[in-house]
Each structure stands twice: as C-alpha cells, then as structure tokens.
Design an enzyme around this catalytic site. Structure first.
Site, PDB file in Angstrom:
ATOM      1  N   CYS A  77     -10.875 -48.061 -44.487  1.00  0.00           N
ATOM      2  CA  CYS A  77     -11.543 -49.365 -44.340  1.00  0.00           C
ATOM      3  C   CYS A  77     -11.410 -49.882 -42.907  1.00  0.00           C
ATOM      4  O   CYS A  77     -11.954 -49.270 -41.987  1.00  0.00           O
ATOM      5  CB  CYS A  77     -11.023 -50.341 -45.378  1.00  0.00           C
ATOM      6  SG  CYS A  77     -12.217 -51.628 -45.759  1.00  0.00           S
ATOM      7  N   HIS A 181     -12.331 -47.985 -50.263  1.00  0.00           N
ATOM      8  CA  HIS A 181     -10.931 -48.110 -50.638  1.00  0.00           C
ATOM      9  C   HIS A 181     -10.563 -47.046 -51.663  1.00  0.00           C
ATOM     10  O   HIS A 181     -10.709 -47.270 -52.864  1.00  0.00           O
ATOM     11  CB  HIS A 181     -10.686 -49.489 -51.259  1.00  0.00           C
ATOM     12  CG  HIS A 181     -10.702 -50.605 -50.292  1.00  0.00           C
ATOM     13  ND1 HIS A 181      -9.576 -50.992 -49.602  1.00  0.00           N
ATOM     14  CD2 HIS A 181     -11.699 -51.416 -49.876  1.00  0.00           C
ATOM     15  CE1 HIS A 181      -9.881 -52.012 -48.807  1.00  0.00           C
ATOM     16  NE2 HIS A 181     -11.156 -52.286 -48.952  1.00  0.00           N
ATOM     17  N   GLU A 183      -7.755 -46.255 -52.759  1.00  0.00           N
ATOM     18  CA  GLU A 183      -6.669 -46.719 -53.628  1.00  0.00           C
ATOM     19  C   GLU A 183      -7.192 -47.608 -54.744  1.00  0.00           C
ATOM     20  O   GLU A 183      -6.461 -47.907 -55.687  1.00  0.00           O
ATOM     21  CB  GLU A 183      -5.586 -47.451 -52.809  1.00  0.00           C
ATOM     22  CG  GLU A 183      -5.929 -48.853 -52.348  1.00  0.00           C
ATOM     23  CD  GLU A 183      -6.817 -48.906 -51.114  1.00  0.00           C
ATOM     24  OE1 GLU A 183      -7.424 -47.872 -50.749  1.00  0.00           O
ATOM     25  OE2 GLU A 183      -6.917 -50.002 -50.524  1.00  0.00           O
TER      26      GLU A 183
END
Lengths: 199, 254
Positions: A77, A181, A183
């Site tokens: 990001c 992202h 995650e």
C-alpha cells in the site's frame, strides 16, 4: 517488517504465523540490516511516510538492503507508493527505487466510481514476477486514493481496473510492491504473503 | 470490477453481540468471536463492528475484545463506538482495525475527522450518519445513539464531513433498523448525490434480493444486520451470508 511508525503492524505477522513464519517487527536499523527479507507496510500520507523513514534512521540501510545486498523487499500500500520518486500528494522525494510518480485517482465527472477506491478488485498479471501466479486472477482488498505510475512499463507486474487500468503490482529485480492489502485479503493475501516469504 | 461490497454490520454491547430495532432494545445474538469467525469463513467483503454500549455509557473502545476480533478476521474490519480522540483512533487502528467509524465525535468534535484523516489517510476514516425521518417527509441526522437531534439534514452533514476529510459515509436509516422492511431508497439517493465519497447504506434490508437496490440508488456498498444474523422474520438467530456466486448473480441482474 519495517516499523516506521505508521501502518497496521498486527495483521501481517498474524497472517505469516499461519504459514509458520515468525516475522520480526522493528524500527531498529541494526535489526533491519540483518533481515533476509523485508516488508515495508504503510497507510496514510506520503510525506509522513518519508519523514518517518528518515526519522527512524532507516533510509540508508533500506537502500543498502535493496541495491547492495539485494534481499527480497515487498512494499504494501503506502509502502509500494514510497518506492516511487515522488507523489502528487506530497512534496518530499520517495525512495526512488522504481522510477515513476504517484498521482491521485481521477474519475470522469459522470462516473459512478468514487475515490477512495475501497473494496475488492482483481489483478491481472502483466509480466513475469515472483508473485505472478498468486496474483493473476486473484482478488484483493484495495483502500487508496492514489496510484503509482511507473516510468518504465516493464515495472508493471500486475494491473487492476478501476475506471481505468492502474499498476496494482510493481516489480524490479528483488523489489516488489502491491497497492492492495494482502493482510486483509483473506486466502488470496495469505497465499501472496506465503509466496513472498518462501513458505 | 467485482460486485459492490456487501457488509455485515454487527453490534456489540458489554462484550456481547446484539441486534437492535430502531437503535433500541438490544437482543443477544451470540459470542462476538464466534460470529466474526463465521463471517470470516463465509469470506464476506468486510465487517462493520459498532459498540453501541461504549457510546451510550461513555466508555472507550474495548481494545482487548477488538484485538481478539481483528485477529479472527482476514478481511477489513471497521470499528466504531466510543472513539472521541486521536489517541482513541490510534489505539484502534494499531490493533488490526482497518477503519474507524466516528459517530457522535463527528458532531461533537469534527476536528477529529481531519486530524485522523491527516494522520492515517481518509480511507481509514468513516463517518456514521444516523438519519430519522420527520412527519413532513424530511430527514434529520441524529447522534448519541440516535437519541439527540443535530438539526442538520443527513445530506448536509455528509457534505460537511466529506470536506473535513472523511473517506466514506456509513448511512444508517434509524427508522428501518432491525425492521427488515426495506431500505429507505430516497434517503440513500439524497445522501449519495450530496457527496463524492463512497456511501455505505445500512438499515432495513428485507431479503438478499433487496441488496442491489441501495446501489441502484447511488450507494457504493450495502450493509445489513438482521438479514445476516437472523433467519427470516421469526428472528431465530442464524449467522448467514450468501455465497460469492450468489452475490455476483444478485448484482448481475438489471
């Protein structure tokens, strides 16, 4: 994982733990210097990211890891945006490891599409890279108002469309960046992170 | 592009998952960790968690519980409830929450919106606009668990918080909350037209087939509570979510 004071530092190590990797989180240049691989996370403003990296004394050690030791490095990001030379959002020079500029998403006036780009979107692998098979056709969560426009099209490893195509994955030698992202991208993100750490 | 986001909106009170009707009478729905774990297994697009007890009782966020829930969750989590300071924002974003939802703080301390957006980016700052309709058909925004009027229209409030730095609006139709009586499409269209940032529409989803309607009215994402925690109007608890293919079908049809 480079801790430079911004970014969600909890979720990534959690995900890596699921594939049996214990990531160190550190702001200490000495610890960063010993890493086999590096993840540069980040959310928020470009200049804040630049300032924080400098303030933590990480700028030079990161450059050394990138260009002398050539360890695999993954920017997430804002971490990907910082790989650029500069951003429309700020005034300070970025790491400049991948030539190009970060610009704001602009939609045509009649578009239904709003900025920030929030939500799931797919990635098409455009060129071979260490992540090609875990990104191609996969979907990830995006949350951003700015996009990286690399000078050299060869740096664009993956592309996503939101109003227009943009570089969602960049790659140059040992350096990788993803705009989304991982995650927070469920099993697709888990696979990508697992691939990056070689799990 | 994929279909618009479909988001379970889950309420917490005293560490339990609850569901309200018109923002009142919370009923127990389940253990928050189990519920979030289930939605994670269903691969929902993102989850919105609102602690209605925190706001009501003047407590801050329950960070230990929130961290537990964030650890269960591999998709973005937005959290709101009792965040009234930049320290509060930092605390929540630092433990795995993707975005904060500011409700009463957006009315009482609007500068917090800007401070949070400056530090974390506007994509991390959602402002909740809780709207009730008046007898004359107009709408008014409320705060403090929809108990106090702001004297401002939802559209005006939305416009104002956008200019302060909010990245998204979570639009709650208070009168439709928990009723499964259908979305308030007029409200949604009005607020969506007033801003250029994404609007997440919540309140009143009556069935899965209802989910595309807020999008047609201009919202960028749709959220629901009752629809995803209850089995129909009988209100028997059943955590549920349509499969990906079903979601794509729902949004494909004109």
């Amino acid at each position: 994982m480079v801790d430079y004071g911004i970014g969600n530092l909890g979720a990534i190590p959690n995900m890596l733990r699921r594939v049996g990797v214990e990531a160190a989180i550190s702001a200490d240049p000495g610890v960063v210097a010993k890493a086999d691989r590096l993840i540069i996370p980040g959310v928020g403003a470009y200049d804040a990211g630049v300032r924080n990296l400098h303030a933590a004394g990480l700028w030079d050690v990161l450059r050394s890891k990138a260009f002398i030791e050539r360890v695999p490095i993954l920017g997430l990001c804002l971490g990907m945006e910082l790989l650029s030379e500069s951003s429309e959002e700020g005034e300070l020079p970025g790491l400049g490891w991948i030539s190009g500029r970060v610009v704001r998403f602009r939609m045509p006036a009649d578009s239904r599409l709003r900025v920030p780009h929030m939500g799931w979107n797919t990635v098409a692998a455009r060129r071979p890279s260490p992540l090609a098979d875990v990104i191609d056709g996969a979907r990830f969560y995006f949350a951003h108002s700015y996009v990286f426009e690399p000078t050299n099209p060869e740096s664009i490893a993956g592309e996503t469309t939101y109003g227009r195509p943009f570089a969602s994955v960049v790659h140059q030698d040992n350096i990788l960046g993803v705009q989304f992202h991982p995650e927070k991208s469920h099993r697709f993100g888990l696979e990508l992170l697992a691939r990056f750490v070689g799990a | 592009m994929l279909p618009p986001r479909v988001i379970p909106c889950l309420l917490l009170e005293n560490g339990l998952m609850v569901k309200t009707v018109e923002f009142r009478e919370p009923r127990y729905v389940g253990d928050p960790v189990n519920v979030v774990n289930l939605f994670n297994q269903f691969e929902v697009d993102e989850i919105c968690l609102l602690d209605i007890g925190a706001s009501r009782n003047g407590r801050g966020p329950d960070l230990a519980l929130i961290k537990q829930l964030a650890d269960e969750c591999w998709v973005p989590l937005a959290y709101g409830g009792g965040i009234d300071s930049l320290e509060g924002v930092r605390g929540v974003l630092g433990i795995g929450i993707e975005k904060v939802v500011l409700g009463s703080a957006a009315i009482e301390s609007p500068q917090l919106i800007t401070a949070a957006a400056d530090e974390f980016g506007s994509q991390a700052v959602v402002v909740s606009v809780d709207a009730r309709s008046a007898p004359d058909g107009s709408y008014e925004a409320f705060f403090r668990n929809a108990s106090r009027p702001t004297r401002e229209s939802p559209s005006n409030l939305a416009r104002r918080v956008e200019s302060l730095g909010a990245g998204e609006i979570l639009l709650n139709a208070v009168d439709r909350d928990g009723t499964m009586a259908g979305f308030d499409l007029e409200l949604i269209a009005g607020v969506a037209a007033a801003v250029s940032i994404p609007v997440i529409a919540c309140g009143g989803a009556s069935s899965r087939a209802d989910l595309p309607r807020p999008i047609q009215a201009g919202a960028s994402a749709v959220a629901a509570g009752s629809l995803f925690v209850y089995q129909g109007r009988s209100r028997g608890v059943l955590i549920n979510f349509p499969e990906r293919q079903r979601v794509e079908e729902l949004f494909d049809s004109p």
